[in-house]
Design a protein around this motif. Structure first.
Motif, PDB file in Angstrom:
ATOM      1  N   GLN A 256      13.923 -26.977  10.316  1.00 50.21           N
ATOM      2  CA  GLN A 256      12.903 -26.341   9.815  1.00 50.21           C
ATOM      3  C   GLN A 256      12.696 -24.907  10.036  1.00 50.21           C
ATOM      4  N   VAL A 257      12.309 -23.991   9.114  1.00 49.47           N
ATOM      5  CA  VAL A 257      11.866 -22.724   9.700  1.00 49.47           C
ATOM      6  C   VAL A 257      10.283 -22.375   9.163  1.00 49.47           C
ATOM      7  N   TYR A 258       9.608 -21.768  10.093  1.00 52.29           N
ATOM      8  CA  TYR A 258       8.375 -21.232   9.960  1.00 52.29           C
ATOM      9  C   TYR A 258       7.932 -20.221  10.775  1.00 52.29           C
ATOM     10  N   CYS A 259       6.902 -19.718  10.734  1.00 57.88           N
ATOM     11  CA  CYS A 259       6.297 -18.633  11.541  1.00 57.88           C
ATOM     12  C   CYS A 259       5.978 -18.917  12.827  1.00 57.88           C
ATOM     13  N   GLU A 260       6.462 -18.218  13.855  1.00 56.44           N
ATOM     14  CA  GLU A 260       6.320 -18.564  15.011  1.00 56.44           C
ATOM     15  C   GLU A 260       4.941 -18.415  15.797  1.00 56.44           C
ATOM     16  N   VAL A 261       4.339 -17.672  15.029  1.00 55.92           N
ATOM     17  CA  VAL A 261       3.177 -17.326  15.442  1.00 55.92           C
ATOM     18  C   VAL A 261       1.794 -18.208  14.634  1.00 55.92           C
ATOM     19  N   CYS A 262       1.964 -18.204  13.704  1.00 56.07           N
ATOM     20  CA  CYS A 262       0.876 -19.348  12.656  1.00 56.07           C
ATOM     21  C   CYS A 262       1.163 -20.281  11.979  1.00 56.07           C
ATOM     22  N   VAL A 300      12.005 -12.922  16.751  1.00 56.21           N
ATOM     23  CA  VAL A 300      11.206 -13.878  16.415  1.00 56.21           C
ATOM     24  C   VAL A 300      10.906 -14.162  14.911  1.00 56.21           C
ATOM     25  N   LEU A 301      10.814 -15.467  14.346  1.00 53.92           N
ATOM     26  CA  LEU A 301      10.504 -15.657  13.083  1.00 53.92           C
ATOM     27  C   LEU A 301       9.067 -15.528  12.748  1.00 53.92           C
ATOM     28  N   LEU A 302       8.964 -14.587  11.646  1.00 55.14           N
ATOM     29  CA  LEU A 302       7.391 -14.662  11.349  1.00 55.14           C
ATOM     30  C   LEU A 302       7.313 -14.517   9.872  1.00 55.14           C
ATOM     31  N   CYS A 303       6.018 -14.949   9.410  1.00 56.13           N
ATOM     32  CA  CYS A 303       5.518 -14.860   7.881  1.00 56.13           C
ATOM     33  C   CYS A 303       5.390 -13.725   7.717  1.00 56.13           C
ATOM     34  N   LEU A 317       2.098  -5.172  18.522  1.00 55.44           N
ATOM     35  CA  LEU A 317       1.805  -6.209  19.191  1.00 55.44           C
ATOM     36  C   LEU A 317       2.884  -7.213  19.646  1.00 55.44           C
ATOM     37  N   LYS A 318       2.822  -7.788  20.498  1.00 57.64           N
ATOM     38  CA  LYS A 318       3.975  -8.992  21.286  1.00 57.64           C
ATOM     39  C   LYS A 318       3.346 -10.082  20.384  1.00 57.64           C
ATOM     40  N   PRO A 319       4.140 -10.958  19.954  1.00 57.54           N
ATOM     41  CA  PRO A 319       3.907 -12.136  19.153  1.00 57.54           C
ATOM     42  C   PRO A 319       2.804 -13.130  20.136  1.00 57.54           C
ATOM     43  N   ASP A 320       2.723 -12.890  21.310  1.00 53.66           N
ATOM     44  CA  ASP A 320       1.991 -13.703  22.260  1.00 53.66           C
ATOM     45  C   ASP A 320       0.359 -13.047  21.797  1.00 53.66           C
ATOM     46  N   GLU A 321       0.342 -11.921  21.695  1.00 52.02           N
ATOM     47  CA  GLU A 321      -0.820 -11.026  21.642  1.00 52.02           C
ATOM     48  C   GLU A 321      -1.517 -11.713  20.134  1.00 52.02           C
TER      49      GLU A 321
END
Ligand SMILES: [Zn+2]
Ligand SMILES: [Zn+2]
Length: 329
Positions: A256-262, A300-303, A317-321
């Motif tokens: 799968q691929v998806y946004c690592e944040v949301c 990192v993968l993001l939408c 921002l960092k992904p964690d933030e």
């Protein structure tokens, strides 16, 4: 005489006469000096707008041409009237464009390296910087005067910057000048590295694109300047890199691929059209990493939405933030 009396025909006749007499002949006949800022453009030729309008009055029935001294409207009013009639009016620059952040970073770097003292226009380093600035694609040629970032202008800027230091008397206090200077004072080594990177990026020839138009996703206040920021985005859009990261992610996440944040999944939401779509984000800005190799662990993968929000303002921002921000901790 009223500017609103003017007609397209009268202006065209005046332009015809301009063509016939030539610029000098036309201007001297109607007693006008050369225009400095506003020009009517017809078929790619530029005409002094006020003189043309003054002459055009003479082509109106029962009216005489208007001399420069008798003109009530300013250059701007004349331009407005000509534009209303459907003519193209160009505004020539009357001064060089303000210094962009990238340019100030380079100038400030020079001042810092010179013991926080200004440099003379005869200094070789000023000559080098002048040549570099003239080469940067930050300001379109049409906005530049002949004096654009010449030695004198560059030396003057080093003086402006040096004068902004505490305890000295500010000569010219540009807001951006002060911001960049303060960035240097707060983190001299980081900013020196940013300056090095800008020079390196330009030397690599990767800034041939026009940078004068801002992208939607650019952060004007980015401390690293526009050149490195644009370079960062170019690197993130690299196809090979994107594929490498996607393959790696898929192998670890059940294909799968998806946004690592949301966790947004384009394929799930949009079906076939969205399958495998995702954006790649570099966690380390180019100005910090200083390297061109791409380690997968820095990606990192993001939408598209999360990616945009990360880059919206400096510092990024960092992904964690961002995760914390949207409550998906
Ligand atoms: Zn997202
Ligand atoms: Zn990014």
């Amino acid at each position: 005489m009223k500017l609103s009396d003017l007609t397209v025909e009268a202006v065209n006749l005046a332009l015809d006469e301009f063509d016939l007499r030539g610029r000098d002949g036309f201007l001297s006949k109607y007693h006008y000096g050369p225009a400095r800022a506003y020009f009517v453009v017809r078929n790619g030729t530029r005409y002094d707008s006020k003189a043309v309008v003054g002459a055009a009055y003479g082509y109106l029935p029962g009216q005489d041409a208007v001399r420069s001294n008798d003109f009530s409207g300013g250059d701007k009013t004349v331009a407005t009237v000509l534009r209303k009639l459907g003519f193209e009016v160009q505004v020539a620059p009357t001064q060089n464009p303000d210094w962009a952040r990238d340019e100030l970073i380079l100038a400030c770097d020079l001042v810092a390296k010179n013991g926080w003292r200004e440099l003379r226009s005869t200094d070789d380093r000023v000559g080098e910087l002048s040549a570099l600035l003239q080469q940067l694609p930050l300001h379109p040629p049409a906005t530049r005067l002949d004096t654009f970032r010449n030695r004198k202008g560059v030396a003057r800027k080093t003086l402006d910057l040096a004068s902004l230091l505490p305890g000295r008397t500010a000569i010219h206090s540009g807001k951006l000048d002060l911001l960049v200077l303060n960035d240097f004072r707060a983190a001299p080594e980081d900013m020196a590295r940013v300056a090095d990177q800008i020079r390196q990026t330009v030397a690599d020839g990767s800034t041939s694109v026009d940078l004068s138009v801002a992208f939607e996703d650019e952060d004007e206040g980015a401390s690293e300047g526009r050149i490195l920021q644009r370079q960062h985005f170019a690197r993130e859009r690299d196809r090979k890199l994107r594929q490498r990261k996607i393959n790696d992610f898929k192998a670890k996440h059940d294909n799968q691929v998806y946004c690592e944040v949301c966790l947004f999944d384009f394929g799930y939401f949009y079906g076939a059209r969205g399958r495998d779509y995702i954006e790649v984000h570099h966690v380390v800005p180019l100005s910090q990493s200083g390297e061109t190799t791409n380690r997968l662990k820095d990606l990192v993968l993001l939408c598209a939405n999360c990616h945009r929000m990360i880059h919206r303002r400096s510092p990024w921002l960092k992904p964690d933030e961002l995760r914390a921000l949207i409550g998906n901790v």
